[in-house]
Write a protein that holds these residues in place. Structure first.
Motif, PDB file in Angstrom:
ATOM      1  N   ARG A  54      -9.158   7.099   4.063  1.00 47.85           N
ATOM      2  CA  ARG A  54     -10.351   6.259   3.930  1.00 47.85           C
ATOM      3  C   ARG A  54      -9.982   4.859   3.448  1.00 47.85           C
ATOM      4  O   ARG A  54     -10.566   3.868   3.882  1.00 47.85           O
ATOM      5  N   GLU A  55      -9.027   4.790   2.537  1.00 48.06           N
ATOM      6  CA  GLU A  55      -8.576   3.480   2.055  1.00 48.06           C
ATOM      7  C   GLU A  55      -7.984   2.655   3.196  1.00 48.06           C
ATOM      8  O   GLU A  55      -8.210   1.444   3.275  1.00 48.06           O
TER       9      GLU A  55
ATOM     10  N   ARG B 110       0.532   3.424  -3.202  1.00 45.05           N
ATOM     11  CA  ARG B 110      -0.432   4.514  -3.018  1.00 45.05           C
ATOM     12  C   ARG B 110       0.131   5.721  -2.267  1.00 45.05           C
ATOM     13  O   ARG B 110      -0.217   6.848  -2.585  1.00 45.05           O
TER      14      ARG B 110
ATOM     15  N   GLU C 149     -10.842   1.226   5.021  1.00 43.96           N
ATOM     16  CA  GLU C 149     -11.449   0.123   4.276  1.00 43.96           C
ATOM     17  C   GLU C 149     -10.605  -1.149   4.373  1.00 43.96           C
ATOM     18  O   GLU C 149     -11.134  -2.260   4.338  1.00 43.96           O
TER      19      GLU C 149
ATOM     20  N   GLU D 132      -8.536  10.694   0.975  1.00 42.24           N
ATOM     21  CA  GLU D 132      -8.826   9.479   0.210  1.00 42.24           C
ATOM     22  C   GLU D 132      -7.964   8.307   0.694  1.00 42.24           C
ATOM     23  O   GLU D 132      -8.461   7.196   0.889  1.00 42.24           O
TER      24      GLU D 132
ATOM     25  N   PHE E   8       0.835  -1.204   0.000  1.00 40.88           N
ATOM     26  CA  PHE E   8       0.000   0.000   0.000  1.00 40.88           C
ATOM     27  C   PHE E   8       0.869   1.253   0.000  1.00 40.88           C
ATOM     28  O   PHE E   8       0.624   2.194  -0.763  1.00 40.88           O
TER      29      PHE E   8
END
Length: 61
Positions: free
Chosen positions: A44-45, A24, A48, A41, A20
């Motif tokens: 939030r990932e 990202r 999740e 964003e 990740f």
């Protein structure tokens, strides 16, 4: 837990986080840092993926 010999679960978690970050976080980190912005964003990932509150026992949600 022996930190030098992680369980399979810990090794999988470490690899998931490493991927990740590489895919990202790193590509956008400098830009967001220079602009003094927070990347909601990505945050939030992380949620999740189940990484927010990871130190809280599952019984508490």
């Amino acid at each position: 837990m022996d930190i030098a010999n992680p369980t399979d679960e810990h090794a999988m978690l470490r690899e998931m986080v490493r991927s990740f970050v590489t895919e990202r976080v790193e590509p956008q980190a400098l830009e967001y840092n220079n602009r003094e912005r927070f990347n909601l964003e990505l945050f939030r990932e992380l949620g999740e993926m189940g990484l927010l509150g990871i130190t809280v026992p599952e019984e508490y949600g």
